[in-house]
Design an enzyme around this catalytic site. Structure first.
Site, PDB file in Angstrom:
ATOM      1  CG  ASP A  73      -6.440  -6.945  10.020  1.00 36.20           C
ATOM      2  OD1 ASP A  73      -5.558  -6.608   9.199  1.00 36.20           O
ATOM      3  OD2 ASP A  73      -6.545  -6.434  11.151  1.00 36.20           O
TER       4      ASP A  73
ATOM      5  CG  PHE B  64      -9.890  -0.762   4.272  1.00 35.26           C
ATOM      6  CD1 PHE B  64      -8.589  -0.415   4.606  1.00 35.26           C
ATOM      7  CD2 PHE B  64     -10.536  -1.731   5.025  1.00 35.26           C
ATOM      8  CE1 PHE B  64      -7.948  -1.014   5.692  1.00 35.26           C
ATOM      9  CE2 PHE B  64      -9.901  -2.335   6.110  1.00 35.26           C
ATOM     10  CZ  PHE B  64      -8.605  -1.969   6.441  1.00 35.26           C
TER      11      PHE B  64
ATOM     12  CG  ASP C  41      -1.983   1.009   1.239  1.00 36.17           C
ATOM     13  OD1 ASP C  41      -1.839   2.008   0.521  1.00 36.17           O
ATOM     14  OD2 ASP C  41      -2.965   0.888   1.990  1.00 36.17           O
TER      15      ASP C  41
HETATM   16  C1  PRP Z   1      -0.705  -4.447   6.664  1.00 34.19           C
HETATM   17  C2  PRP Z   1      -0.432  -5.480   5.582  1.00 34.19           C
HETATM   18  C3  PRP Z   1       0.970  -5.143   5.104  1.00 34.19           C
HETATM   19  C4  PRP Z   1       1.045  -3.650   5.295  1.00 34.19           C
HETATM   20  C5  PRP Z   1       0.906  -2.959   3.972  1.00 34.19           C
HETATM   21  O1  PRP Z   1      -0.146  -4.873   7.876  1.00 34.19           O
HETATM   22  O2  PRP Z   1      -0.526  -6.784   6.075  1.00 34.19           O
HETATM   23  O3  PRP Z   1       1.955  -5.774   5.911  1.00 34.19           O
HETATM   24  O4  PRP Z   1      -0.023  -3.295   6.190  1.00 34.19           O
HETATM   25  O5  PRP Z   1       0.755  -1.579   4.101  1.00 34.19           O
HETATM   26  P1  PRP Z   1       1.865  -0.488   3.754  1.00 34.19           P
HETATM   27  O6  PRP Z   1       2.383  -0.787   2.370  1.00 34.19           O
HETATM   28  O7  PRP Z   1       1.067   0.795   3.792  1.00 34.19           O
HETATM   29  O8  PRP Z   1       2.932  -0.524   4.797  1.00 34.19           O
HETATM   30  P2  PRP Z   1      -0.705  -4.513   9.330  1.00 34.19           P
HETATM   31  O9  PRP Z   1       0.193  -3.498   9.955  1.00 34.19           O
HETATM   32  O10 PRP Z   1      -2.164  -4.142   9.236  1.00 34.19           O
HETATM   33  O11 PRP Z   1      -0.523  -5.902  10.087  1.00 34.19           O
HETATM   34  P3  PRP Z   1      -1.201  -7.327   9.734  1.00 34.19           P
HETATM   35  O12 PRP Z   1      -0.393  -7.966   8.633  1.00 34.19           O
HETATM   36  O13 PRP Z   1      -1.105  -8.096  10.997  1.00 34.19           O
HETATM   37  O14 PRP Z   1      -2.626  -7.082   9.301  1.00 34.19           O
END
Ligand code: PRP
Length: 180
Positions: free
Chosen positions: A159, A152, A102
């Site tokens: 999640d 989203f 993202d």
């Molecule tokens: C989410 C997802 C990725 C990250 C991507 O992790 O799983 O690891 O965000 O977003 P970015 O490119 O903006 O950094 P999260 O912190 O929600 O943890 P999770 O994997 O436990 O859901």
């Protein structure tokens, strides 16, 4: 749970068909290489299990627990590592596996840390989903399942506030659910 989903973007069978293609490409690219897959927990669990069962190479699996969203729908901008011990990847080719690219902050922080502190031979990223947008941090996924817009999404590991990870598909969450 399903009633909170506005649109299904990728059904289970669509995801698995795409994983067949990704796995074939990875099998080709990492043949005869010492490969360690580093999964980014928790979001990558479904992707990890389904993808790696399609790759018939003698790879190793390790994992990193990090977070930056802390239950919300937008990155906090800070990537927190939840363990002190990093994977033992000295002299190995590394494929970092995550559910979504993202802002890029998570993969950027992980790749930088692994390159700086663990002496891998190479580090590439593989994600199920990549958002079509500018990144806040330099991060690139050489391997990506699907490109999506800036909605989203939840399901298949992704999640909202730790829910919906066990949906077998990827879908857009209704705005009413997160007050967006
Ligand atoms: C989410 C997802 C990725 C990250 C991507 O992790 O799983 O690891 O965000 O977003 P970015 O490119 O903006 O950094 P999260 O912190 O929600 O943890 P999770 O994997 O436990 O859901």
């Amino acid at each position: 749970m399903v009633e909170d989903i506005e649109t299904i973007l990728f059904h289970e069978q669509t995801i698995l068909s795409r994983l067949d293609e990704l796995a074939a490409q990875l099998t080709e690219d990492y043949r005869d290489k010492e490969l360690t897959v580093v999964a980014v927990l928790n979001g990558s669990v479904m992707f990890l299990a389904d993808l790696l069962r399609r790759i018939p190479l003698p790879l190793k699996i390790d994992a990193l627990s990090v977070s930056s969203y802390h239950g919300g729908t937008e990155s906090t901008g800070t990537v927190t590592f939840h363990q002190d011990k990093l994977p033992d990847i000295d002299g190995r080719h590394v494929l970092v596996l995550d559910d979504i690219l993202d802002t890029g902050l998570t993969l950027h922080a992980i790749c930088e840390k692994l390159r700086r502190e663990c002496r891998p031979l190479s580090v590439e990223c593989c994600v199920l989903l990549t958002k079509r947008k500018g990144r806040a941090a330099e991060a690139e996924a050489k391997y990506a399942g699907f490109e999506i817009g800036d909605e989203f999404v939840v399901g298949y590991g992704l999640d909202y506030d730790e829910r919906y990870r066990n949906l077998p598909f990827v879908g857009v969450l209704r705005r009413e659910v997160f007050g967006g």
